[in-house]
Design an enzyme around this catalytic site. Structure first.
Site, PDB file in Angstrom:
ATOM      1  CG  ASP A  15      -2.035   1.003   1.135  1.00  0.00           C
ATOM      2  OD1 ASP A  15      -3.206   0.568   1.053  1.00  0.00           O
ATOM      3  OD2 ASP A  15      -1.740   2.224   1.137  1.00  0.00           O
ATOM      4  CG  ASN A  26     -12.109  -0.356   3.970  1.00  0.00           C
ATOM      5  OD1 ASN A  26     -12.415  -0.809   5.068  1.00  0.00           O
ATOM      6  ND2 ASN A  26     -10.929   0.212   3.735  1.00  0.00           N
ATOM      7  CG  HIS A  39      -8.485  -2.919  -2.306  1.00  0.00           C
ATOM      8  ND1 HIS A  39      -9.368  -2.201  -3.102  1.00  0.00           N
ATOM      9  CD2 HIS A  39      -8.357  -2.208  -1.161  1.00  0.00           C
ATOM     10  CE1 HIS A  39      -9.749  -1.114  -2.467  1.00  0.00           C
ATOM     11  NE2 HIS A  39      -9.154  -1.094  -1.269  1.00  0.00           N
ATOM     12  CG  HIS A  62      -6.839  -2.813   3.230  1.00  0.00           C
ATOM     13  ND1 HIS A  62      -6.070  -1.675   3.035  1.00  0.00           N
ATOM     14  CD2 HIS A  62      -8.043  -2.556   2.658  1.00  0.00           C
ATOM     15  CE1 HIS A  62      -6.794  -0.769   2.382  1.00  0.00           C
ATOM     16  NE2 HIS A  62      -7.989  -1.280   2.145  1.00  0.00           N
TER      17      HIS A  62
END
Ligand code: 5GP
Ligand code: ZN
Length: 113
Positions: free
Chosen positions: A29, A86, A99, A101
């Site tokens: 990230d 999210n 995606h 995390h």
């Protein structure tokens, strides 16, 4: 298509892949929220979790397998880590290509903000 993560998946943006197979790939990230903060994405474009269907749900398993493999390789599988996704505005989603995390290397807090 102007999707940022599609561009990363097609290697149109130079990115070091930490993991890749035919279905998913992983990279750091750009704004890490933990000592290790990795994003795992499917190669195929799916805008949000709301767009997942029976034909694409196997990609969640592929992302989870990538996460646990990376946690092991990076040495924080035993100490622990967090995976999360999210969805849409209230979930805090800012990039509309799903995606996972993967956060590790520090103690996580609960509840999340
Ligand atoms: P979201 O908020 O959608 O769950 O997560 C998007 C994540 O993508 C954020 O943590 C953000 O830091 C990361 N990100 C945004 N743009 C880039 C980029 O160009 N490269 C990388 N490697 N990460 C990005
Ligand atoms: Zn995309």
């Amino acid at each position: 298509m102007s999707c940022l993560f599609c561009k990363i998946a097609r290697a149109e943006i130079e990115t070091d892949y930490l993991y890749e197979n035919e279905h998913v790939l992983a990279f750091h990230d750009i704004h890490p929220q933990a000592p290790q903060h990795i994003l795992i994405i499917p190669r195929r474009h799916i805008a949000s979790l709301n767009d997942l269907g029976p034909d694409t749900s196997y990609l969640i398993g592929e992302m989870a397998l990538a996460a646990k493999t990376l946690a092991g390789e990076m040495g924080f599988a035993e100490s622990g880590y967090r995976i999360l996704m999210n969805c849409n505005d209230d979930g805090g989603q800012t990039v509309y290509h799903i995606h996972l995390h993967l956060l590790g290397g520090r103690r996580m807090h609960w509840p999340p903000g």
